[in-house]
Design a protein around this motif. Structure first.
Motif, PDB file in Angstrom:
ATOM      1  N   LYS A  40      -0.409   0.379  -0.541  1.00  0.00           N
ATOM      2  CA  LYS A  40      -0.372  -0.324  -1.821  1.00  0.00           C
ATOM      3  C   LYS A  40       0.402  -1.618  -1.663  1.00  0.00           C
ATOM      4  O   LYS A  40       1.474  -1.642  -1.048  1.00  0.00           O
ATOM      5  CB  LYS A  40       0.288   0.548  -2.901  1.00  0.00           C
ATOM      6  N   VAL A  41      -0.155  -2.685  -2.213  1.00  0.00           N
ATOM      7  CA  VAL A  41       0.529  -3.974  -2.231  1.00  0.00           C
ATOM      8  C   VAL A  41       1.235  -4.117  -3.578  1.00  0.00           C
ATOM      9  O   VAL A  41       0.591  -4.046  -4.636  1.00  0.00           O
ATOM     10  CB  VAL A  41      -0.454  -5.133  -2.005  1.00  0.00           C
ATOM     11  N   GLU A  42       2.549  -4.275  -3.542  1.00  0.00           N
ATOM     12  CA  GLU A  42       3.338  -4.437  -4.753  1.00  0.00           C
ATOM     13  C   GLU A  42       3.354  -5.911  -5.163  1.00  0.00           C
ATOM     14  O   GLU A  42       3.450  -6.809  -4.311  1.00  0.00           O
ATOM     15  CB  GLU A  42       4.774  -3.952  -4.532  1.00  0.00           C
ATOM     16  N   THR A  43       3.254  -6.181  -6.474  1.00  0.00           N
ATOM     17  CA  THR A  43       3.244  -7.551  -6.976  1.00  0.00           C
ATOM     18  C   THR A  43       4.179  -7.702  -8.177  1.00  0.00           C
ATOM     19  O   THR A  43       4.579  -6.710  -8.809  1.00  0.00           O
ATOM     20  CB  THR A  43       1.829  -7.987  -7.394  1.00  0.00           C
ATOM     21  N   ILE A  66       3.430 -11.537  -4.162  1.00  0.00           N
ATOM     22  CA  ILE A  66       3.553 -10.252  -3.481  1.00  0.00           C
ATOM     23  C   ILE A  66       5.031  -9.970  -3.237  1.00  0.00           C
ATOM     24  O   ILE A  66       5.762 -10.812  -2.712  1.00  0.00           O
ATOM     25  CB  ILE A  66       2.783 -10.280  -2.154  1.00  0.00           C
ATOM     26  N   SER A  69       4.927  -4.160   0.387  1.00  0.00           N
ATOM     27  CA  SER A  69       3.799  -3.270   0.646  1.00  0.00           C
ATOM     28  C   SER A  69       4.343  -1.874   0.917  1.00  0.00           C
ATOM     29  O   SER A  69       5.325  -1.711   1.655  1.00  0.00           O
ATOM     30  CB  SER A  69       2.976  -3.752   1.841  1.00  0.00           C
ATOM     31  N   THR A  70       3.718  -0.877   0.321  1.00  0.00           N
ATOM     32  CA  THR A  70       4.184   0.498   0.467  1.00  0.00           C
ATOM     33  C   THR A  70       3.019   1.388   0.872  1.00  0.00           C
ATOM     34  O   THR A  70       1.848   0.995   0.816  1.00  0.00           O
ATOM     35  CB  THR A  70       4.794   1.017  -0.846  1.00  0.00           C
ATOM     36  N   THR A 230       7.996   1.989   3.152  1.00  0.00           N
ATOM     37  CA  THR A 230       7.959   0.544   2.979  1.00  0.00           C
ATOM     38  C   THR A 230       7.432  -0.083   4.251  1.00  0.00           C
ATOM     39  O   THR A 230       7.972   0.146   5.342  1.00  0.00           O
ATOM     40  CB  THR A 230       9.363  -0.005   2.667  1.00  0.00           C
ATOM     41  N   THR A 233       6.518  -6.311   8.371  1.00  0.00           N
ATOM     42  CA  THR A 233       5.676  -7.081   9.285  1.00  0.00           C
ATOM     43  C   THR A 233       6.453  -7.377  10.552  1.00  0.00           C
ATOM     44  O   THR A 233       7.429  -8.129  10.520  1.00  0.00           O
ATOM     45  CB  THR A 233       5.237  -8.402   8.628  1.00  0.00           C
ATOM     46  N   TRP A 239       0.702 -10.038   8.934  1.00  0.00           N
ATOM     47  CA  TRP A 239       0.491  -9.182   7.780  1.00  0.00           C
ATOM     48  C   TRP A 239       0.932  -7.768   8.137  1.00  0.00           C
ATOM     49  O   TRP A 239       0.942  -7.386   9.306  1.00  0.00           O
ATOM     50  CB  TRP A 239      -0.979  -9.210   7.349  1.00  0.00           C
TER      51      TRP A 239
END
Length: 244
Positions: A40-43, A66, A69-70, A230, A233, A239
């Protein structure tokens, strides 16, 4: 992935590669049956609100960024390495050959006392001078699986006892819980879209996992291992994960 519209109902094998304490990867392994694998990409959205006579509450500008990312994971089958990760610990090889053990304990009537070894094959209990040999079932009881002795008579309450015998050979792993403050892994899902048979490959270069919920050893149902993580990169990547 195919350059066309598609629906996705996937199944797959999830491979996990644990980073050691020096930050080195140790090799991918299939650690269990994964029933949930959800990146999941957190925003976070910033909005600039208007306050005019006729525009109160309307949005003039909006910016979404963004924030991270989790990943969420659920397993209903697992190996010792994965179970150890849920306890923030390590799976340690406990292979040992058969061999003798000795212990000196103080007897406590109707209470179990550890002898410092488990998986006992034989157990002999004597007095402090090794003169008298006591009778199992009359003077004491022994739990060979846990390596504990319980004296049954008042005469042995508080007495110094010499315990000896042989241990059975040991194999497999033991888990040392709460010994790893961080569990970092790389993840690779070797999946298949069951709707059209096409492959689905998801790679997460690095994720720091933490266990969610509890693991009930005495539950009536098969306990599941749940993790959240979590993504980070690593150097050399632009990414945190990719899907192909």
């Amino acid at each position: 992935m195919l350059n066309t519209q598609f629906g996705l109902v996937a199944s797959g094998d999830l491979y996990m590669d644990f980073y050691d304490d020096s930050g080195n990867l140790t090799g991918f392994q299939l650690v269990g049956n994964c029933k949930k694998f959800a990146p999941k990409v957190e925003t976070e959205t910033k909005e600039n609100k208007l306050n005019g006579r006729d525009t109160l509450g309307q949005t003039a500008d909006s910016y979404t960024r963004i924030t991270g990312s989790t990943v969420s994971l659920v397993f209903n089958r697992y190996d010792p390495t994965l179970l150890a990760a849920s306890f923030m610990g390590c799976a340690v090889d406990r292979a040992a050959a058969t061999g003798p053990y000795t212990a000196t304990i103080t007897g406590i009537k109707d209470r179990w006392v550890e002898v410092g070894a488990v998986d006992l094959d034989t157990c002999t209990v004597k007095d402090a001078t090794d003169t008298d040999t006591y009778i199992e079932g009359t003077d004491y009881e022994v739990n060979k699986r846990t390596g504990m002795v319980k004296v049954l008579t008042v005469d042995l309450d508080g007495a110094t006892l010499h315990v000896s015998g042989n241990k059975l050979g040991q194999s497999g792993f033991k888990i040392t819980g709460a010994t790893r403050p961080m569990v970092n892994v790389a993840l690779r899902l070797d999946g298949k879209n069951n709707a059209d048979g096409s492959p689905v490959l998801v790679t997460i270069w690095r994720a720091q996992l933490r266990a969610d919920g509890e693991f009930d050893f005495m539950g009536e149902d098969f306990p599941e291992l749940t993790f959240s993580g979590t993504m980070t990169t690593p150097n050399g990547k632009s990414w945190p994960f990719e899907v192909v």
